[in-house]
Design a protein around this motif. Sequence first.
Motif, short mmCIF file in Angstrom:
data_model
loop_
_atom_site.label_atom_id
_atom_site.label_comp_id
_atom_site.label_asym_id
_atom_site.label_seq_id
_atom_site.Cartn_x
_atom_site.Cartn_y
_atom_site.Cartn_z
N CYS A 113 -1.21 4.80 3.93
CA CYS A 113 -2.65 4.42 3.63
C CYS A 113 -3.30 3.88 4.83
O CYS A 113 -2.71 3.39 5.75
N CYS B 20 -7.30 -2.19 -3.72
CA CYS B 20 -6.05 -2.07 -2.71
C CYS B 20 -6.28 -2.95 -1.45
O CYS B 20 -5.29 -3.57 -1.16
N ASN C 173 -12.73 4.01 1.97
CA ASN C 173 -12.13 5.26 2.06
C ASN C 173 -12.78 6.30 0.86
O ASN C 173 -12.19 7.30 0.55
N CYS D 247 -7.68 7.23 2.03
CA CYS D 247 -6.65 6.89 0.98
C CYS D 247 -6.13 8.07 0.65
O CYS D 247 -6.66 9.08 0.16
N VAL D 248 -4.72 8.09 1.02
CA VAL D 248 -4.00 9.35 1.10
C VAL D 248 -3.51 9.80 -0.15
O VAL D 248 -3.15 10.95 -0.50
N THR D 249 -3.81 8.96 -1.24
CA THR D 249 -3.31 9.28 -2.63
C THR D 249 -4.32 9.98 -3.55
O THR D 249 -4.24 10.63 -4.39
N TYR D 250 -5.54 9.42 -3.37
CA TYR D 250 -6.83 9.85 -4.21
C TYR D 250 -7.89 10.50 -3.58
O TYR D 250 -8.70 11.00 -4.22
N TRP E 274 0.70 -1.30 0.08
CA TRP E 274 0.10 -0.04 -0.04
C TRP E 274 0.88 1.21 0.13
O TRP E 274 2.05 1.34 0.40
N CYS E 275 0.15 2.51 -0.32
CA CYS E 275 1.06 3.72 -0.35
C CYS E 275 1.45 3.89 0.97
O CYS E 275 0.64 3.58 1.95
FE1 SF4 Z 1 -4.39 2.84 -0.01
FE2 SF4 Z 1 -5.23 5.03 -1.66
FE3 SF4 Z 1 -2.94 4.01 -2.17
FE4 SF4 Z 1 -4.78 2.52 -2.57
S1 SF4 Z 1 -4.28 4.18 -3.77
S2 SF4 Z 1 -3.00 1.78 -1.37
S3 SF4 Z 1 -6.13 3.01 -1.05
S4 SF4 Z 1 -3.36 5.05 -0.37
#
Ligand code: SF4
Length: 294
Positions: free
Chosen positions: A20, A51, A121, A200-203, A16-17
């Motif tokens: 996350c 994920c 998320n 979800c820290v990325t999206y 995972w990121c």
């Molecule tokens: Fe977690 Fe979002 Fe990265 Fe998927 S995209 S691993 S949900 S932070």
Amino acid sequence: MALELQQYKSQTKPDWCPGCGDFAVLSALQRALQLLQLPPWQVLIVSGIGCSSNLPGFLSTYGFHGIHGRAIPVASGAKLANPELTVIAAGGDGDGYGIGAGHFLHAMRRNLDITYVVMNNEIYGLTTGQASPTSEKKHKTKSTPEGVIENPINPIALAIAAGATFVARGFSGDVKTLTDIMVRGIRHKGFSLVDVMSPCVTYNKVNTYEWFRERVYVADREGHDPHDFHAAFARAMEWPNLEEKRDRVPTGVIWETEAYPTYEELDPSLAAHGPPVKQKLTIENPEEVLKEFF
Ligand code: SF4
């Protein structure tokens, strides 16, 4: 000899990121299994796609990485085949409340003795940021550039109404409460929903850790009684609310009842023949079986 926490970890490290919310869910689940001293070989974790659905690979229990939205049917089949197994289904909000919504509803009304952990998320992370069934109204995502125009699903209210006998919400920023919820959910006899706000820290740049920290509270610290149906439903309706006040997000065990038998207890075939894993694989009287069909 007591089982150590390390014995619940697999050799595969999560992909995972960094940051996350799913890391906290994994830690809480491993810790809960250890607190319950459930041997890893008596636990099965089933997931769908997303994920979060990579989760079974990071534990030393049995695991089954299924197809999109189908964690519940696989978990149901495994539980009915071997009711002695502790069966946990896991996945994300898109997987469970979107494509798997039909399975989710029917498992709850059956009250199968499984625990369903949803890492919620409010976005599709694996496919890089589309609106999910729990995305908030007006949230601008890749699939909703003008903002979401649909109301989000309220999984807590839905679960209570559909017949789940244990319904809780956790938050990845509060691992202690989340672990406690997992322990109670796994121990509970009947269908347990553990919905976890897992950023979800990325999206998802809207529903962040900070966003939740400003709003979450643990309901039982404010006198909530999870055995009171009407109080539970009132808590469930606090968030998301359609008036968009969104002030407070209750966490902890929202609803719990021991009043109903499980599906396994009611199933006449299990009562008559015992679990399939303990039955002989041979057909002793094939003619008798054929007569049933012709
Ligand atoms: Fe977690 Fe979002 Fe990265 Fe998927 S995209 S691993 S949900 S932070």
